[in-house]
Design an enzyme around this catalytic site. Structure first.
Site, mmCIF file in Angstrom:
data_model
loop_
_atom_site.group_PDB
_atom_site.id
_atom_site.type_symbol
_atom_site.label_atom_id
_atom_site.label_comp_id
_atom_site.label_asym_id
_atom_site.label_seq_id
_atom_site.Cartn_x
_atom_site.Cartn_y
_atom_site.Cartn_z
ATOM 1 N N ASP A 46 0.837 -0.626 -0.247
ATOM 2 C CA ASP A 46 -0.146 -0.088 -0.326
ATOM 3 C C ASP A 46 0.689 1.248 -0.330
ATOM 4 O O ASP A 46 1.945 1.387 0.182
ATOM 5 C CB ASP A 46 -0.971 0.089 1.198
ATOM 6 C CG ASP A 46 -1.786 -1.077 1.313
ATOM 7 O OD1 ASP A 46 -1.816 -1.598 0.211
ATOM 8 O OD2 ASP A 46 -1.869 -1.843 2.805
ATOM 9 N N ASP B 114 2.178 7.881 8.589
ATOM 10 C CA ASP B 114 1.665 6.589 9.252
ATOM 11 C C ASP B 114 3.309 6.282 9.184
ATOM 12 O O ASP B 114 3.600 5.157 10.605
ATOM 13 C CB ASP B 114 1.827 5.630 7.530
ATOM 14 C CG ASP B 114 0.623 5.168 6.935
ATOM 15 O OD1 ASP B 114 0.035 5.975 7.086
ATOM 16 O OD2 ASP B 114 0.399 3.860 6.645
ATOM 17 N N GLU C 193 2.138 -3.340 11.339
ATOM 18 C CA GLU C 193 1.878 -3.508 9.205
ATOM 19 C C GLU C 193 2.541 -2.802 8.686
ATOM 20 O O GLU C 193 2.728 -2.454 7.804
ATOM 21 C CB GLU C 193 0.756 -2.869 9.547
ATOM 22 C CG GLU C 193 -0.345 -2.626 8.388
ATOM 23 C CD GLU C 193 -0.586 -1.472 7.774
ATOM 24 O OE1 GLU C 193 -1.543 -0.434 9.339
ATOM 25 O OE2 GLU C 193 -0.714 -1.074 7.219
ATOM 26 N N GLU C 194 3.375 -1.275 8.874
ATOM 27 C CA GLU C 194 4.565 -0.916 8.461
ATOM 28 C C GLU C 194 5.979 -1.356 7.886
ATOM 29 O O GLU C 194 6.728 -1.232 7.188
ATOM 30 C CB GLU C 194 4.584 0.579 8.824
ATOM 31 C CG GLU C 194 3.385 1.869 8.382
ATOM 32 C CD GLU C 194 3.068 2.016 7.285
ATOM 33 O OE1 GLU C 194 2.985 1.359 7.033
ATOM 34 O OE2 GLU C 194 1.361 2.176 8.058
ATOM 35 N N ASP D 55 -0.991 -1.939 14.122
ATOM 36 C CA ASP D 55 -1.268 -1.023 13.433
ATOM 37 C C ASP D 55 -1.541 1.042 13.119
ATOM 38 O O ASP D 55 -1.950 1.284 14.016
ATOM 39 C CB ASP D 55 -2.515 -1.187 12.336
ATOM 40 C CG ASP D 55 -2.612 0.190 11.136
ATOM 41 O OD1 ASP D 55 -1.802 0.743 10.977
ATOM 42 O OD2 ASP D 55 -3.658 -0.069 10.665
ATOM 43 N N LEU E 68 -1.089 3.876 12.191
ATOM 44 C CA LEU E 68 -2.482 4.832 11.781
ATOM 45 C C LEU E 68 -3.478 3.922 10.923
ATOM 46 O O LEU E 68 -2.791 3.560 9.821
ATOM 47 C CB LEU E 68 -1.450 5.915 11.351
ATOM 48 C CG LEU E 68 -1.630 6.867 11.430
ATOM 49 C CD1 LEU E 68 -1.421 8.869 11.184
ATOM 50 C CD2 LEU E 68 -2.775 7.233 12.459
ATOM 51 N N ASP E 69 -4.465 3.804 11.097
ATOM 52 C CA ASP E 69 -4.965 2.930 10.489
ATOM 53 C C ASP E 69 -5.623 3.913 9.554
ATOM 54 O O ASP E 69 -6.466 5.018 9.751
ATOM 55 C CB ASP E 69 -6.250 1.804 11.644
ATOM 56 C CG ASP E 69 -6.868 1.173 10.896
ATOM 57 O OD1 ASP E 69 -7.019 0.750 9.414
ATOM 58 O OD2 ASP E 69 -8.726 2.104 10.191
ATOM 59 N N GLU F 57 -4.799 -6.226 12.133
ATOM 60 C CA GLU F 57 -6.137 -5.619 12.111
ATOM 61 C C GLU F 57 -6.915 -6.125 12.944
ATOM 62 O O GLU F 57 -7.497 -6.013 13.895
ATOM 63 C CB GLU F 57 -5.924 -4.704 10.815
ATOM 64 C CG GLU F 57 -4.833 -3.441 10.063
ATOM 65 C CD GLU F 57 -5.293 -3.557 8.867
ATOM 66 O OE1 GLU F 57 -5.318 -4.334 8.118
ATOM 67 O OE2 GLU F 57 -5.005 -2.493 8.623
HETATM 68 P P1 AHG Z 1 -4.389 0.855 6.466
HETATM 69 O O1 AHG Z 1 -4.536 2.213 6.502
HETATM 70 O O2 AHG Z 1 -3.483 0.551 8.149
HETATM 71 O O3 AHG Z 1 -3.384 0.564 5.230
HETATM 72 O O4 AHG Z 1 -5.112 0.904 6.963
HETATM 73 C C1 AHG Z 1 -6.781 1.014 5.693
HETATM 74 C C2 AHG Z 1 -7.893 -0.414 5.927
HETATM 75 C C3 AHG Z 1 -9.185 -0.077 6.572
HETATM 76 O O5 AHG Z 1 -8.834 0.446 7.603
HETATM 77 C C4 AHG Z 1 -10.421 0.011 5.848
HETATM 78 O O6 AHG Z 1 -11.416 -0.224 6.212
HETATM 79 C C5 AHG Z 1 -9.622 -0.203 4.031
HETATM 80 O O7 AHG Z 1 -8.052 -0.172 4.396
HETATM 81 C C6 AHG Z 1 -9.404 0.424 3.532
HETATM 82 O O8 AHG Z 1 -9.392 0.146 2.072
HETATM 83 P P2 AHG Z 1 -10.877 -0.028 0.620
HETATM 84 O O9 AHG Z 1 -10.118 1.654 0.681
HETATM 85 O O10 AHG Z 1 -10.352 -1.601 0.451
HETATM 86 O O11 AHG Z 1 -12.213 0.345 0.815
HETATM 87 MN MN MN Z 2 -5.523 -0.317 8.648
HETATM 88 MN MN MN Z 3 -2.169 1.546 8.603
#
Ligand code: AHG
Ligand code: MN
Ligand code: MN
Length: 327
Positions: A63, A69, A92-93, A115, A117-118, A274
């Protein structure tokens, strides 16, 4: 007069109810609270700092990593290391776990999964983000370096888990396996104060949370459930941060879904950082958490740090209804 119990007071009062925990575990929990306050301060003034935008990297699972983050990740890890409250951290990072080398850290019984920052895509537009954490007792011997088996533990082995939601107010919600409590941050005194004692998730609710843009990629069973949601009187709310969506479900009842898609056949969300911590909280509040195969999330074996899973989590009746489509 200020009468609400602070997080620190609550942790100390309850430390005797946690088997084998004593001071070391309480100390770790309190320090996670302090790290949360530090991240809260940064998140709250993000627009004034040079922390917006993509940091230009990809995280261990591909990602885009936002600057904040990385900041939150480094901050949490450095803080937990310097305060000597745990033996290591999985984040997670980071592709690999971090074992803390100092003698003081190596003598600690616990490791932390994070995690930091989620919902990081929300940062630049002032929408809620969160921090998710879990605490495991290490399997390796105290004084040895930590190893991967200390982290690759099932969710049901968690000793504590929780999240901090940086929303309209900041709230820290956690469980040690004896119910769920929420502590709202009072900036006037710089403390988390008990505002949501003994949280119980309603049996059913009025909202469902799913990225419906992927509808065409979902299984027939998942599509059937989504088609039924409106008929059941549910409305769609999707924050893009599972912490925020799950907090809504915890407070008002509801369901959060991240099913299999063609891009992520095993789901997108990570078990260790998560799904497991949030499932521990939701189950402790009386909710249900399963994958699309109907397996209880907390019982799924963990073989990799960044293992992903599909997840259906929230009010028991809604999760049951969703699962009934698969039978
Ligand atoms: P992060 O920011 O830690 O990568 O997590 C994001 C996660 C979760 O929190 C969120 O519900 C989902 O990814 C969103 O994913 P989509 O954009 O695919 O919906
Ligand atoms: Mn997350
Ligand atoms: Mn995160």
């Amino acid at each position: 007069m200020h009468t609400k119990r602070t997080l620190d007071e609550y942790i100390i009062e309850n430390q005797n109810s946690i088997p084998d925990a004593a001071g070391e575990f309480s100390d770790l929990l309190r320090h996670i609270g302090i790290a949360g306050k530090i991240i809260n301060r940064i998140v709250n003034k993000a627009g004034l700092l040079d922390v917006f935008g993509n940091g230009g990297n990809l995280n261990a699972t591909g990602d885009e990593v936002q600057k904040l983050d990385l900041y939150a990740n480094d901050l949490m890890i450095e803080y937990l290391q310097n305060t000597g409250v745990c033996a290591g951290v999985g984040s997670e990072e980071l592709e690999q776990y971090v074992g803390f080398e100092s003698r003081h850290n190596r003598q600690r019984k616990y490791v932390v999964v994070l995690d930091p920052l989620d919902g990081s895509s929300n940062i630049d537009v002032n929408i809620s983000v969160g921090t998710i954490f879990g605490i495991y007792k290490r399997k390796s011997a105290v004084d040895d370096p930590v190893d991967i088996d200390d982290f690759c533990q099932k969710g049901e082995a968690l000793l504590a888990a929780g999240y901090i939601l940086y929303g309209t107010s900041t709230i820290l919600v956690y469980t040690t396996g004896n119910g769920v409590n929420g502590f709202t941050y009072d900036p006037g005194i710089g403390e988390f104060c008990l505002s949501h004692p003994s949280m119980v998730i309603p049996e059913t609710g009025k909202t469902y949370a799913v990225n419906q843009a992927y509808y065409s990629q979902f299984s027939n069973e998942m599509r059937n459930f989504i088609d039924k949601c409106a008929g059941m009187g549910l409305v769609l709310r999707y924050a893009g941060s599972m912490v925020a969506d799950i907090h809504r479900a915890l407070c008002q009842g509801g369901i959060f879904l991240y099913p299999s898609t063609s891009k992520n056949p095993d789901g997108k969300l990570r078990m260790l950082y998560e799904c497991n911590p949030l499932s521990f909280v939701v189950e402790q509040a009386g909710g249900s958490c399963v994958d699309e195969r109907g397996r209880r999330i907390l019982e799924i074996p963990i073989t990799q740090l960044h293992q992903r899973s599909t997840i259906l989590i929230g009010s028991a009746a809604l999760v049951g209804e969703a699962l009934s489509q698969y039978r």
